[in-house]
Scaffold this motif. Structure first.
Motif, PDB file in Angstrom:
ATOM      1  N   LYS A  47      69.965  95.829  53.851  1.00  9.54           N
ATOM      2  CA  LYS A  47      70.789  94.772  53.257  1.00  9.54           C
ATOM      3  C   LYS A  47      70.041  93.436  53.289  1.00  9.54           C
ATOM      4  CE  LYS A  47      75.153  95.203  53.998  1.00  9.54           C
ATOM      5  NZ  LYS A  47      76.535  95.190  54.561  1.00  9.54           N
ATOM      6  N   GLU A  48      69.426  93.129  54.433  1.00  9.62           N
ATOM      7  CA  GLU A  48      68.679  91.871  54.564  1.00  9.62           C
ATOM      8  C   GLU A  48      67.515  91.806  53.576  1.00  9.62           C
ATOM      9  OE1 GLU A  48      67.615  91.749  58.673  1.00  9.62           O
ATOM     10  OE2 GLU A  48      69.711  91.588  59.325  1.00  9.62           O
ATOM     11  N   ALA A  49      66.853  92.939  53.351  1.00 14.08           N
ATOM     12  CA  ALA A  49      65.735  92.972  52.401  1.00 14.08           C
ATOM     13  C   ALA A  49      66.219  92.647  50.992  1.00 14.08           C
ATOM     14  CB  ALA A  49      65.061  94.346  52.431  1.00 14.08           C
ATOM     15  N   PHE A  50      67.348  93.207  50.590  1.00 11.29           N
ATOM     16  CA  PHE A  50      67.887  92.948  49.248  1.00 11.29           C
ATOM     17  C   PHE A  50      68.348  91.501  49.092  1.00 11.29           C
ATOM     18  CE2 PHE A  50      67.623  97.430  48.711  1.00 11.29           C
ATOM     19  CZ  PHE A  50      67.584  97.639  47.345  1.00 11.29           C
ATOM     20  N   ALA A  95      58.274  97.806  46.115  1.00 13.43           N
ATOM     21  CA  ALA A  95      57.294  97.356  47.114  1.00 13.43           C
ATOM     22  C   ALA A  95      57.747  96.061  47.778  1.00 13.43           C
ATOM     23  CB  ALA A  95      55.921  97.173  46.464  1.00 13.43           C
ATOM     24  N   ALA A  96      58.341  95.163  46.987  1.00 10.98           N
ATOM     25  CA  ALA A  96      58.821  93.889  47.536  1.00 10.98           C
ATOM     26  C   ALA A  96      59.928  94.118  48.560  1.00 10.98           C
ATOM     27  CB  ALA A  96      59.307  92.984  46.413  1.00 10.98           C
ATOM     28  N   ILE A  97      60.839  95.040  48.254  1.00 12.81           N
ATOM     29  CA  ILE A  97      61.902  95.375  49.213  1.00 12.81           C
ATOM     30  C   ILE A  97      61.295  95.970  50.476  1.00 12.81           C
ATOM     31  CG2 ILE A  97      63.871  96.906  49.627  1.00 12.81           C
ATOM     32  CD1 ILE A  97      64.642  94.588  47.828  1.00 12.81           C
ATOM     33  N   LEU A  98      60.366  96.902  50.301  1.00  9.23           N
ATOM     34  CA  LEU A  98      59.710  97.523  51.457  1.00  9.23           C
ATOM     35  C   LEU A  98      58.998  96.484  52.322  1.00  9.23           C
ATOM     36  CD1 LEU A  98      58.132 100.674  49.738  1.00  9.23           C
ATOM     37  CD2 LEU A  98      60.145 100.634  51.217  1.00  9.23           C
ATOM     38  N   VAL A 115      65.088  89.252  48.354  1.00  8.19           N
ATOM     39  CA  VAL A 115      64.203  89.461  47.193  1.00  8.19           C
ATOM     40  C   VAL A 115      64.980  89.250  45.887  1.00  8.19           C
ATOM     41  CG1 VAL A 115      62.750  91.115  45.960  1.00  8.19           C
ATOM     42  CG2 VAL A 115      62.750  91.092  48.464  1.00  8.19           C
ATOM     43  N   ASP A 116      64.453  88.380  45.032  1.00  8.17           N
ATOM     44  CA  ASP A 116      65.044  88.153  43.700  1.00  8.17           C
ATOM     45  C   ASP A 116      64.621  89.265  42.749  1.00  8.17           C
ATOM     46  OD1 ASP A 116      66.570  85.823  43.844  1.00  8.17           O
ATOM     47  OD2 ASP A 116      64.788  84.555  43.747  1.00  8.17           O
ATOM     48  N   ARG A 117      65.538  90.122  42.340  1.00  9.48           N
ATOM     49  CA  ARG A 117      65.181  91.179  41.383  1.00  9.48           C
ATOM     50  C   ARG A 117      64.782  90.578  40.039  1.00  9.48           C
ATOM     51  NH1 ARG A 117      68.135  95.278  37.898  1.00  9.48           N
ATOM     52  NH2 ARG A 117      66.867  97.184  37.976  1.00  9.48           N
ATOM     53  N   ARG A 136      72.444  87.668  44.581  1.00  7.76           N
ATOM     54  CA  ARG A 136      71.936  88.710  45.480  1.00  7.76           C
ATOM     55  C   ARG A 136      73.047  89.239  46.386  1.00  7.76           C
ATOM     56  NH1 ARG A 136      67.437  85.102  45.816  1.00  7.76           N
ATOM     57  NH2 ARG A 136      68.028  84.442  47.912  1.00  7.76           N
ATOM     58  N   GLN A 137      73.900  88.348  46.857  1.00 10.52           N
ATOM     59  CA  GLN A 137      75.031  88.777  47.689  1.00 10.52           C
ATOM     60  C   GLN A 137      75.968  89.696  46.905  1.00 10.52           C
ATOM     61  OE1 GLN A 137      76.563  84.978  48.868  1.00 10.52           O
ATOM     62  NE2 GLN A 137      75.170  84.782  50.632  1.00 10.52           N
ATOM     63  N   ASN A 138      76.213  89.346  45.641  1.00  8.24           N
ATOM     64  CA  ASN A 138      77.067  90.183  44.790  1.00  8.24           C
ATOM     65  C   ASN A 138      76.422  91.546  44.534  1.00  8.24           C
ATOM     66  OD1 ASN A 138      78.934  88.118  44.610  1.00  8.24           O
ATOM     67  ND2 ASN A 138      78.219  87.381  42.617  1.00  8.24           N
ATOM     68  N   LEU A 139      75.099  91.537  44.344  1.00 11.35           N
ATOM     69  CA  LEU A 139      74.371  92.789  44.126  1.00 11.35           C
ATOM     70  C   LEU A 139      74.505  93.702  45.348  1.00 11.35           C
ATOM     71  CD1 LEU A 139      72.386  94.572  42.506  1.00 11.35           C
ATOM     72  CD2 LEU A 139      70.517  93.271  43.559  1.00 11.35           C
TER      73      LEU A 139
END
Length: 211
Positions: free
Chosen positions: A25-28, A91-94, A31-33, A7-10
């Protein structure tokens, strides 16, 4: 640890193309894509690629999700309506930024899968509806923010009616067959104004529902 590093790399890859606000940034990072991607594409989950879903739909590129999220100007926002739940990743990011996320999906198979993911991963502030999202969700209106996750030729008037005073609606608007523009609409004193942001490419919004 591995997933956290992925996730950090993403986030670092997204940041190279589009400077992220801290709350996005914190939201990404939270959440595991991977959980929203079909099994056969999980090895690509943390790359900046759109990936196929069931019913000829797609999970948007993380870069696109980041842009749409940030363009909504969500800091301090309570409620957001998403038109087109798809995999549920947007939706998960939101849900990491807003107190309540309302998401509508017209394809039953996709919605059932997304609901299962939300439940399994305890995303309890996401509320789902099986319907044609172009009708909105009058029961919970007005919404401070509305997001189209599919391209429309125009935004239905009913959605502007369900947008709160002072609210923002973001939609990819089709200018021609393969030329779509992310457009941001504002509602001020009951009037709608708009600005174009950048070119994009989304699947088209479709009418009706699909069991």
């Amino acid at each position: 640890m591995i997933k956290a590093r992925q996730r950090q790399n993403l986030v670092a890859e997204i940041d190279k193309h589009f400077t992220l606000d801290a709350h996005v940034k914190e939201a990404f990072l939270a959440v595991d894509r991977e959980i929203f991607v079909p099994n056969e594409f999980k090895h690509l989950a943390y790359q900046l690629e759109a990936l196929p879903l069931a019913a000829s739909q797609w999970i948007s590129s993380p870069l696109t999700v980041a842009k749409m999220t940030q363009h909504l100007e969500l800091d301090g926002v309570d409620s957001v309506l998403e038109i087109g739940c798809g995999s549920g990743y947007q939706a998960a990011i939101l849900s990491r930024v807003c107190r309540r996320v309302f998401t509508i999906e017209r394809i039953d198979e996709l919605l059932k899968e997304a609901k299962g993911r939300f439940s399994k991963h305890e995303m309890h502030n996401i509320f789902t509806r099986f319907d044609d999202g172009q009708r909105g969700w009058k029961q919970y209106a007005p919404f401070e923010r509305i997001l189209f996750s599919a391209t429309a030729k125009e935004v239905p008037e009913v959605l502007f009616e369900q947008l709160a005073e002072g609210g923002i609606l973001i939609a990819p608007i089709e200018q021609s067959k393969d030329y779509h523009i992310i457009t941001r609409y504002y509602k001020r004193n009951g009037r709608i104004t708009s600005e174009t942001i950048e070119q994009c490419l989304f699947v088209p919004v479709l009418s009706g529902t699909q069991k």
